[in-house]
Scaffold this motif. Structure first.
Motif, PDB file in Angstrom:
ATOM      1  N   LYS A  82      65.160  17.906  62.422  1.00 15.52           N
ATOM      2  CA  LYS A  82      65.989  18.860  62.956  1.00 15.52           C
ATOM      3  C   LYS A  82      65.752  20.259  62.881  1.00 15.52           C
ATOM      4  N   LEU A  83      66.146  20.800  64.004  1.00 18.74           N
ATOM      5  CA  LEU A  83      65.610  22.235  64.416  1.00 18.74           C
ATOM      6  C   LEU A  83      66.962  22.873  64.639  1.00 18.74           C
ATOM      7  N   LEU A  84      67.134  24.228  63.963  1.00 15.20           N
ATOM      8  CA  LEU A  84      68.176  25.110  64.111  1.00 15.20           C
ATOM      9  C   LEU A  84      67.726  26.668  64.581  1.00 15.20           C
ATOM     10  N   PRO A  85      67.774  26.771  65.851  1.00 13.24           N
ATOM     11  CA  PRO A  85      67.537  27.959  66.272  1.00 13.24           C
ATOM     12  C   PRO A  85      68.531  29.162  65.942  1.00 13.24           C
ATOM     13  N   THR A  86      67.919  30.291  65.622  1.00 12.06           N
ATOM     14  CA  THR A  86      68.838  31.418  65.643  1.00 12.06           C
ATOM     15  C   THR A  86      68.270  32.604  65.900  1.00 12.06           C
ATOM     16  N   TYR A  87      68.668  33.909  65.959  1.00 15.37           N
ATOM     17  CA  TYR A  87      68.172  35.154  66.249  1.00 15.37           C
ATOM     18  C   TYR A  87      67.146  35.675  65.288  1.00 15.37           C
TER      19      TYR A  87
END
Length: 87
Positions: free
Chosen positions: A52-57
């Motif tokens: 699982k990969l969560l992109p964020t700023y």
């Protein structure tokens, strides 16, 4: 990116982390092999080779755009909910 990506990919495969939090558009777009803007990628989990990969700023972006801190906090709450930790 071209020079180091294969090494990063091998390191991720060896470590097999519970999740990846990609900070910023370069990290997220590279790992997901997409040109979709970070504003559209963030806020949900994506698959990266079964992880699982969560992109964020990126934190530097938040210094220039402090109004986006709430979005990142919502992303971090998603991570904490998905992966509860023991105290």
């Amino acid at each position: 990116i071209k020079t180091c990506f294969q090494l990063l990919d091998r390191q991720i495969a060896a470590i097999r982390p519970d999740f990846i939090c990609a900070l910023g558009s370069v990290a997220a777009q590279t790992l997901l092999n997409t040109a979709v803007p970070i504003s559209r990628l963030r806020g949900c989990f994506h698959d990266y080779k079964g992880l699982k990969l969560l992109p964020t700023y990126h934190p530097a972006y938040l210094l220039r755009n402090p109004e986006k801190k709430r979005d990142v906090w919502e992303d971090m709450k998603m991570l904490m909910k998905e992966y509860p930790y023991e105290t």
